[in-house]
Design an enzyme around this catalytic site. Sequence first.
Site, PDB file in Angstrom:
ATOM      1  N   PRO A   2       0.826  -1.216   0.000  1.00  0.00           N
ATOM      2  CA  PRO A   2       0.000   0.000   0.000  1.00  0.00           C
ATOM      3  C   PRO A   2       0.859   1.266   0.000  1.00  0.00           C
ATOM      4  O   PRO A   2       1.849   1.350   0.720  1.00  0.00           O
ATOM      5  CB  PRO A   2      -0.818  -0.110   1.290  1.00  0.00           C
ATOM      6  N   GLU A   3       0.485   2.204  -0.852  1.00  0.00           N
ATOM      7  CA  GLU A   3       1.170   3.497  -0.920  1.00  0.00           C
ATOM      8  C   GLU A   3       0.222   4.562  -0.367  1.00  0.00           C
ATOM      9  O   GLU A   3      -0.847   4.242   0.134  1.00  0.00           O
ATOM     10  CB  GLU A   3       1.580   3.786  -2.368  1.00  0.00           C
ATOM     11  N   HIS A  95      -4.359 -15.075  10.593  1.00  0.00           N
ATOM     12  CA  HIS A  95      -3.364 -13.996  10.516  1.00  0.00           C
ATOM     13  C   HIS A  95      -3.812 -12.694  11.170  1.00  0.00           C
ATOM     14  O   HIS A  95      -3.300 -11.635  10.858  1.00  0.00           O
ATOM     15  CB  HIS A  95      -2.941 -13.726   9.067  1.00  0.00           C
ATOM     16  N   ARG A 114       2.046 -11.860   5.867  1.00  0.00           N
ATOM     17  CA  ARG A 114       3.505 -11.866   5.689  1.00  0.00           C
ATOM     18  C   ARG A 114       4.248 -11.184   6.840  1.00  0.00           C
ATOM     19  O   ARG A 114       5.464 -11.287   6.934  1.00  0.00           O
ATOM     20  CB  ARG A 114       3.866 -11.220   4.357  1.00  0.00           C
ATOM     21  N   LYS A 157      21.681  14.568  -6.618  1.00  0.00           N
ATOM     22  CA  LYS A 157      21.380  13.128  -6.559  1.00  0.00           C
ATOM     23  C   LYS A 157      21.727  12.465  -7.891  1.00  0.00           C
ATOM     24  O   LYS A 157      21.104  12.742  -8.914  1.00  0.00           O
ATOM     25  CB  LYS A 157      19.889  12.904  -6.245  1.00  0.00           C
TER      26      LYS A 157
END
Length: 281
Positions: A2-3, A95, A114, A157
């Site tokens: 998820p972002e 879970h 996970r 950068k």
Amino acid sequence: MPELPEVETVMRGLRRVLDGRMIRAASVARPDLRWPFPPGLALRLTGARVAGFRRRGKYMLMRLSGGDSVLIHLGMSGRMVARRAEDRPNAPVAHEHLAIETEEGVRVGFVDPRRFGSVDLVPTAAEDAHRLLAGLGPEPLEDSFTSEVLTAALAGKHTPIKAALLDQKVVAGLGNIYVSEALFRAGISPKRLAASVAGARALRLVPAIKAVLEESIEAGGSSLRDYVQADGGIGFFQERFKVYDREGQPCDRCPGVPPCAGIRRIVQAGRATFHCPRTQR
Ligand SMILES: [Zn+2]
């Protein structure tokens, strides 16, 4: 993973279910996720009232009446699942590692097969000093995130812009999907040197980042009834993307003749990037 838009959608869903509610009971089913749960977590949650929510990058903060905030990261596979007492099967949910139950009998569980997720406690007054939040870059949807701010963060950068935008110190909340989408929208090659994204390109990139995030948050809110899915999952929705996971398909920015040669998938630093080589320079 998820972002920012997915985390924002989950947070809005949690707010709907939990804001202002008293936590009647809390339980942890194991000692840790990615890191150990803080000592006495269940005890400190029990009896507290939920006083509000905040998102910072990909993190959610659930503020409690006693002055603590619960810091939550969904990791790779974490979900929040809400069930009313009458909807719950007798069998435990697989879970589900942490669960709280409100006075109204709604149980909200952190489900994470996970276990890359994390949960911690931090004083609300010192949220931004937490080790996971202290180094985060600007919030992309805030007005203070401007092309000048981004240009300054990218100066010097010598990495591709794709990698630079994944760096949470440059800007908070972006991941693989929304970086690909924002660079496509801005017409910037993911391979371009980060330091060279300045001037007109930075002026295109910042609004592109804001737009892809805002549209996705909007889509999540409108497609989920009350931010809760049929199975009790809170928030989390991903709209269809313009380039992400669309290798070989024509993009929608190329002029008609000749047609788009197709969205290309490349691997940068071990992660897939999708782009149109013709419109992204
Ligand atoms: Zn194209």
